[in-house]
Design a protein around this motif. Structure first.
Motif, PDB file in Angstrom:
ATOM      1  N   LEU A   1      24.551 -65.662 -20.086  1.00  0.00           N
ATOM      2  CA  LEU A   1      25.843 -66.036 -19.487  1.00  0.00           C
ATOM      3  C   LEU A   1      26.836 -64.891 -19.655  1.00  0.00           C
ATOM      4  N   ILE A   2      27.427 -64.491 -18.531  1.00  0.00           N
ATOM      5  CA  ILE A   2      28.444 -63.434 -18.565  1.00  0.00           C
ATOM      6  C   ILE A   2      29.802 -64.018 -18.206  1.00  0.00           C
ATOM      7  N   ALA A   3      30.808 -63.671 -19.008  1.00  0.00           N
ATOM      8  CA  ALA A   3      32.171 -64.148 -18.745  1.00  0.00           C
ATOM      9  C   ALA A   3      32.915 -63.099 -17.932  1.00  0.00           C
ATOM     10  N   ASP A   4      33.488 -63.518 -16.821  1.00  0.00           N
ATOM     11  CA  ASP A   4      34.227 -62.625 -15.938  1.00  0.00           C
ATOM     12  C   ASP A   4      35.712 -62.786 -16.215  1.00  0.00           C
ATOM     13  N   ILE A   5      36.315 -61.745 -16.763  1.00  0.00           N
ATOM     14  CA  ILE A   5      37.699 -61.863 -17.242  1.00  0.00           C
ATOM     15  C   ILE A   5      38.553 -60.735 -16.679  1.00  0.00           C
ATOM     16  N   HIS A   6      39.761 -61.090 -16.302  1.00  0.00           N
ATOM     17  CA  HIS A   6      40.687 -60.066 -15.823  1.00  0.00           C
ATOM     18  C   HIS A   6      41.941 -60.039 -16.691  1.00  0.00           C
ATOM     19  N   PHE A   7      42.311 -58.849 -17.124  1.00  0.00           N
ATOM     20  CA  PHE A   7      43.604 -58.594 -17.790  1.00  0.00           C
ATOM     21  C   PHE A   7      43.802 -59.194 -19.183  1.00  0.00           C
ATOM     22  N   ASN A   8      43.273 -60.392 -19.457  1.00  0.00           N
ATOM     23  CA  ASN A   8      43.687 -61.098 -20.664  1.00  0.00           C
ATOM     24  C   ASN A   8      42.702 -60.927 -21.820  1.00  0.00           C
ATOM     25  N   TYR A   9      43.096 -60.154 -22.823  1.00  0.00           N
ATOM     26  CA  TYR A   9      42.172 -59.852 -23.918  1.00  0.00           C
ATOM     27  C   TYR A   9      41.850 -61.088 -24.756  1.00  0.00           C
ATOM     28  N   LYS A  10      42.783 -62.038 -24.813  1.00  0.00           N
ATOM     29  CA  LYS A  10      42.543 -63.253 -25.615  1.00  0.00           C
ATOM     30  C   LYS A  10      41.388 -64.066 -25.038  1.00  0.00           C
ATOM     31  N   LEU A  11      41.294 -64.095 -23.718  1.00  0.00           N
ATOM     32  CA  LEU A  11      40.187 -64.829 -23.080  1.00  0.00           C
ATOM     33  C   LEU A  11      38.860 -64.154 -23.415  1.00  0.00           C
ATOM     34  N   ALA A  12      38.883 -62.824 -23.489  1.00  0.00           N
ATOM     35  CA  ALA A  12      37.661 -62.097 -23.827  1.00  0.00           C
ATOM     36  C   ALA A  12      37.226 -62.438 -25.248  1.00  0.00           C
ATOM     37  N   LEU A  13      38.192 -62.481 -26.169  1.00  0.00           N
ATOM     38  CA  LEU A  13      37.870 -62.808 -27.567  1.00  0.00           C
ATOM     39  C   LEU A  13      37.325 -64.230 -27.670  1.00  0.00           C
ATOM     40  N   GLU A  14      37.956 -65.145 -26.933  1.00  0.00           N
ATOM     41  CA  GLU A  14      37.497 -66.544 -26.967  1.00  0.00           C
ATOM     42  C   GLU A  14      36.085 -66.656 -26.393  1.00  0.00           C
ATOM     43  N   ALA A  15      35.811 -65.923 -25.310  1.00  0.00           N
ATOM     44  CA  ALA A  15      34.481 -65.954 -24.684  1.00  0.00           C
ATOM     45  C   ALA A  15      33.424 -65.449 -25.670  1.00  0.00           C
ATOM     46  N   ILE A  16      33.744 -64.375 -26.365  1.00  0.00           N
ATOM     47  CA  ILE A  16      32.789 -63.822 -27.344  1.00  0.00           C
ATOM     48  C   ILE A  16      32.554 -64.849 -28.448  1.00  0.00           C
ATOM     49  N   ASN A  17      33.638 -65.463 -28.855  1.00  0.00           N
ATOM     50  CA  ASN A  17      33.603 -66.490 -29.878  1.00  0.00           C
ATOM     51  C   ASN A  17      32.709 -67.667 -29.462  1.00  0.00           C
ATOM     52  N   GLN A  18      32.705 -67.956 -28.169  1.00  0.00           N
ATOM     53  CA  GLN A  18      31.919 -69.083 -27.640  1.00  0.00           C
ATOM     54  C   GLN A  18      30.447 -68.704 -27.456  1.00  0.00           C
ATOM     55  N   GLY A  19      30.108 -67.433 -27.702  1.00  0.00           N
ATOM     56  CA  GLY A  19      28.698 -67.044 -27.676  1.00  0.00           C
ATOM     57  C   GLY A  19      28.167 -66.533 -26.347  1.00  0.00           C
ATOM     58  N   VAL A  20      29.045 -65.995 -25.486  1.00  0.00           N
ATOM     59  CA  VAL A  20      28.533 -65.458 -24.214  1.00  0.00           C
ATOM     60  C   VAL A  20      27.660 -64.232 -24.477  1.00  0.00           C
ATOM     61  N   ASP A  21      26.864 -63.874 -23.476  1.00  0.00           N
ATOM     62  CA  ASP A  21      25.922 -62.764 -23.637  1.00  0.00           C
ATOM     63  C   ASP A  21      26.449 -61.452 -23.086  1.00  0.00           C
ATOM     64  N   GLY A  22      27.564 -61.521 -22.365  1.00  0.00           N
ATOM     65  CA  GLY A  22      28.109 -60.294 -21.798  1.00  0.00           C
ATOM     66  C   GLY A  22      29.521 -60.536 -21.289  1.00  0.00           C
ATOM     67  N   LEU A  23      30.274 -59.452 -21.146  1.00  0.00           N
ATOM     68  CA  LEU A  23      31.626 -59.544 -20.599  1.00  0.00           C
ATOM     69  C   LEU A  23      31.704 -58.669 -19.370  1.00  0.00           C
ATOM     70  N   ARG A  24      32.486 -59.123 -18.399  1.00  0.00           N
ATOM     71  CA  ARG A  24      32.831 -58.236 -17.297  1.00  0.00           C
ATOM     72  C   ARG A  24      34.342 -58.126 -17.384  1.00  0.00           C
ATOM     73  N   ILE A  25      34.794 -56.996 -17.895  1.00  0.00           N
ATOM     74  CA  ILE A  25      36.231 -56.812 -18.105  1.00  0.00           C
ATOM     75  C   ILE A  25      36.518 -55.322 -18.017  1.00  0.00           C
ATOM     76  N   ASN A  26      37.615 -54.964 -17.377  1.00  0.00           N
ATOM     77  CA  ASN A  26      37.952 -53.552 -17.278  1.00  0.00           C
ATOM     78  C   ASN A  26      38.940 -53.182 -18.371  1.00  0.00           C
ATOM     79  N   PRO A  27      38.501 -52.393 -19.358  1.00  0.00           N
ATOM     80  CA  PRO A  27      39.341 -52.121 -20.517  1.00  0.00           C
ATOM     81  C   PRO A  27      40.696 -51.520 -20.166  1.00  0.00           C
ATOM     82  N   GLY A  28      40.730 -50.761 -19.053  1.00  0.00           N
ATOM     83  CA  GLY A  28      41.995 -50.150 -18.661  1.00  0.00           C
ATOM     84  C   GLY A  28      43.041 -51.164 -18.205  1.00  0.00           C
ATOM     85  N   ASN A  29      42.607 -52.405 -17.921  1.00  0.00           N
ATOM     86  CA  ASN A  29      43.560 -53.405 -17.418  1.00  0.00           C
ATOM     87  C   ASN A  29      44.010 -54.391 -18.499  1.00  0.00           C
ATOM     88  N   ILE A  30      43.522 -54.205 -19.732  1.00  0.00           N
ATOM     89  CA  ILE A  30      43.843 -55.205 -20.764  1.00  0.00           C
ATOM     90  C   ILE A  30      45.201 -54.931 -21.389  1.00  0.00           C
TER      91      ILE A  30
END
Length: 356
Positions: free
Chosen positions: A78-107
Motif C-alpha cells: 500500500l502506497i500513500a499519496d500525499i501532497h504538501f502535508n508532512y503530518k499526513l506522511a508521518l501518520e501514514a508511516i505510523n499506520q504501516g504503509v509500504d511506500g510514500l508518494r510525496i515531493n519533499p520540495g513541497n512539504i
C-alpha cells in the motif's frame, strides 16, 4: 529481447522494483480512502486482476488514520499519496504503509522533510518523487519557457537533492505529463542521468479508447527502450481496466507473460459465425486464468486454422459448425452453438485448474 536500463533495487513491501525485477503493475483506487470497506473491496478486485502495488489518496487526517485498517485486509503493498502535508506522511508511516508518494520540495521547512525522511528510513519505506507537468515550480517554467521535459527533469532533481542530502536513497521517480512525447522525452533525459527506478505512466489520458492509445504509445515506447520499472495506466475508467491494459502493454512488448492472449479475426464477408459474441464469451469464461496461453477465435476456414496454428488453443467457425484445435491439431468438429463451450472445456482440462 529488450535490454533494460540498469536501475537500483528498491522494495515496496515485499515487491522488488528495479535492477532486473519484472516491470510491476500498479494502480490507484478511485474510492474515498476514508471509506475503508469500499476501498478494500476495490483493492481486492484489483488483486484478482493482477495488480501488484496499490496507491491511495490521503487528502486528510481521517484518510491517513484509515490506512492501517485497509492495510490489514489486503495482500499487496500500500502506497500513500500525499501532497504538501508532512503530518499526513508521518501518520501514514505510523499506520504501516509500504511506500510514500510525496515531493519533499513541497512539504515546506527542512525540519519537516527531515522528520518524514527519518521516519521512512526507520521503517525502510521508499519514497516516490512524482513530478507532474501540471504543477512545476514557477521559476522553472520561466527558465525553460514552459513545461518542457528539461523543466520536469530539473524539478525531479531538486526533490532528489533534498533526499540525497539526508542520505536517503530508497527513491523511485516519475515524470508525467498528459502530452505523450513530452513525457517520453522527460523519462529519456532523466534515465540518461540517474539510476533510480522509474515509475512510468502518461497522466490524465482520459476515457477508453483515447486513454488506452495514449498510454500504450507512451508507456510502450519507453518500455521498448528499456526504461521503466513500474507502470500505471491512468484512465477515466475502473482501475481494473487500467490493470488489464497495463498487462496487455507488458505482454505485447514481450516483457511479461500473463493470462489469456486472445487472437481473433476482425471478421469479413466470409464470416459465417458470430465472432464478436464468441470472443466475449471466451474472454469471460477464461478471465480467471493467470498462466500465459494464446487462444484463437477465428471466423472462417480460409485463414482461421492457418493463422491460429501458433495458438495453444482455438476455434474456427464455418457454416453452422466449426473446429476446435490445440497446438495446430484439430481435436473435434462441433455445432456452432457448442464451439465456445467445447473450447473452454478443452482449455480447462489441459490447464488442470477446473474453475469452481
Amino acid at each position: 529481447m529488450i535490454e533494460r536500463r540498469k536501475t537500483r533495487r528498491i522494495y515496496v513491501g515485499d515487491v522488488s522494483i528495479g535492477d532486473g525485477a519484472p516491470v510491476r503493475v500498479q494502480s490507484m483506487t478511485k474510492t474515498d480512502t476514508r471509506n475503508v470497506k469500499a476501498t478494500v473491496r476495490q483493492i481486492k478486485t484489483l488483486e484478482k486482476a493482477g495488480c501488484e502495488i496499490i496507491r491511495v489518496a490521503v487528502p486528510d487526517e481521517a484518510a491517513a488514520k484509515a490506512l492501517g485498517e485497509i492495510k490489514k485486509m489486503i495482500k499487496i503493498p500500500l502506497i500513500a499519496d500525499i501532497h504538501f502535508n508532512y503530518k499526513l506522511a508521518l501518520e501514514a508511516i505510523n499506520q504501516g504503509v509500504d511506500g510514500l508518494r510525496i515531493n519533499p520540495g513541497n512539504i515546506g521547512a527542512k525540519w519537516k522533510v527531515r522528520e518524514v525522511v527519518n521516519a521512512a528510513k526507520d521503517k525502510r519505506i521508499p519514497i516516490r518523487i512524482g513530478v507532474n507537468a501540471g504543477s512545476l515550480p514557477k521559476d522553472l517554467i520561466e527558465k525553460y519557457g514552459g513545461c518542457t521535459p528539461q523543466a520536469m527533469v530539473e524539478a525531479a532533481e531538486r526533490h532528489i537533492e533534498i533526499l540525497e542530502e539526508l542520505d536517503f536513497h530508497d527513491i523511485k521517480v516519475s515524470l508525467k505529463a498528459s502530452d505523450v512525447m513530452k513525457t517520453v522525452e522527460a523519462y529519456r533525459a532523466f534515465s540518461n542521468k540517474y539510476d533510480y527506478p522509474l515509475h512510468v505512466g502518461i497522466t490524465e489520458t482520459g476515457p477508453v479508447p483515447e486513454g488506452v492509445v495514449k498510454s500504450s504509445i507512451g508507456i510502450g515506447l519507453l518500455l521498448l527502450e528499456g526504461i521503466g520499472d513500474t507502470i500505471r495506466v491512468s484512465l477515466t475508467d475502473s482501475p481494473q481496466v487500467e490493470v488489464n491494459v497495463a498487462y496487455e502493454i507488458l505482454r505485447v512488448t514481450g516483457l511479461r507473460q500473463f493470462g489469456v492472449d486472445i487472437i481473433s479475426c476482425p471478421t469479413c464477408g466470409r464470416c459465417e459465425v458470430n465472432i464478436k459474441k464468441m470472443v466475449k464469451e471466451v474472454k469471460k469464461a477464461l478471465s480467471y486464468i493467470k498462466q500465459p496461453i494464446q487462444v484463437a477465435v477465428m471466423g472462417c476456414s480460409v485463414n482461421g486454422p492457418g493463422e491460429a496454428k501458433e495458438a495453444d488453443f482455438g476455434i474456427a467457425g464455418g457454416r453452422r459448425q466449426g473446429i476446435v484445435f490445440a497446438k495446430g491439431k484439430i481435436i473435434k468438429t462441433v455445432k456452432e452453438n457448442k464451439l465456445v463451450d467445447t473450447l473452454v472445456e478443452e482449455i480447462r482440462k489441459s490447464i488442470g485448474t477446473m474453475h469452481h
